[in-house]
Design a protein around this motif. Sequence first.
Motif, PDB file in Angstrom:
ATOM      1  N   TYR A  50       0.820  -1.197   0.000  1.00  0.00           N
ATOM      2  CA  TYR A  50       0.000   0.000   0.000  1.00  0.00           C
ATOM      3  C   TYR A  50       0.867   1.265   0.000  1.00  0.00           C
ATOM      4  O   TYR A  50       1.890   1.339   0.671  1.00  0.00           O
ATOM      5  CB  TYR A  50      -0.924  -0.036   1.213  1.00  0.00           C
ATOM      6  CG  TYR A  50      -1.829   1.152   1.391  1.00  0.00           C
ATOM      7  CD1 TYR A  50      -2.587   1.647   0.336  1.00  0.00           C
ATOM      8  CD2 TYR A  50      -1.947   1.770   2.621  1.00  0.00           C
ATOM      9  CE1 TYR A  50      -3.419   2.727   0.505  1.00  0.00           C
ATOM     10  CE2 TYR A  50      -2.793   2.851   2.807  1.00  0.00           C
ATOM     11  CZ  TYR A  50      -3.521   3.327   1.734  1.00  0.00           C
ATOM     12  OH  TYR A  50      -4.351   4.397   1.917  1.00  0.00           O
ATOM     13  N   TYR A  66      -4.321  -5.825   3.031  1.00  0.00           N
ATOM     14  CA  TYR A  66      -4.782  -4.478   2.698  1.00  0.00           C
ATOM     15  C   TYR A  66      -6.283  -4.535   2.473  1.00  0.00           C
ATOM     16  O   TYR A  66      -6.775  -5.418   1.771  1.00  0.00           O
ATOM     17  CB  TYR A  66      -4.072  -3.974   1.438  1.00  0.00           C
ATOM     18  CG  TYR A  66      -4.608  -2.653   0.935  1.00  0.00           C
ATOM     19  CD1 TYR A  66      -4.540  -1.513   1.729  1.00  0.00           C
ATOM     20  CD2 TYR A  66      -5.183  -2.552  -0.318  1.00  0.00           C
ATOM     21  CE1 TYR A  66      -5.028  -0.301   1.280  1.00  0.00           C
ATOM     22  CE2 TYR A  66      -5.669  -1.339  -0.781  1.00  0.00           C
ATOM     23  CZ  TYR A  66      -5.598  -0.223   0.028  1.00  0.00           C
ATOM     24  OH  TYR A  66      -6.089   0.981  -0.414  1.00  0.00           O
ATOM     25  N   ALA A  73      -3.878  -1.001   5.824  1.00  0.00           N
ATOM     26  CA  ALA A  73      -2.846  -1.942   5.403  1.00  0.00           C
ATOM     27  C   ALA A  73      -2.040  -2.357   6.633  1.00  0.00           C
ATOM     28  O   ALA A  73      -2.041  -1.670   7.642  1.00  0.00           O
ATOM     29  CB  ALA A  73      -1.924  -1.291   4.382  1.00  0.00           C
TER      30      ALA A  73
END
Length: 79
Positions: A50, A66, A73
Amino acid sequence: MKNYIDSAHRLGLKVKIYNTVRELSNSAYETSRCAALAMKFIHQAKAGGYSWLQEHVADDYIAAWYVPEYKDAALINSG
């Protein structure tokens, strides 16, 4: 904890309980502090995942799960 959750529900709020020693969410207060402490608490390996992790955490970490709708995340930590 039950009183807190019941109070939040009465106000129309949701509560998410987060308890783990393997992963650390980017939403957790500790994540920024761990990153600031030169990653002493995060398992170090190849970065990625992420975008928030890539922007706010050093280059050596393992990205975990995520959840796109929450922009949540996680990092694998050293336990």
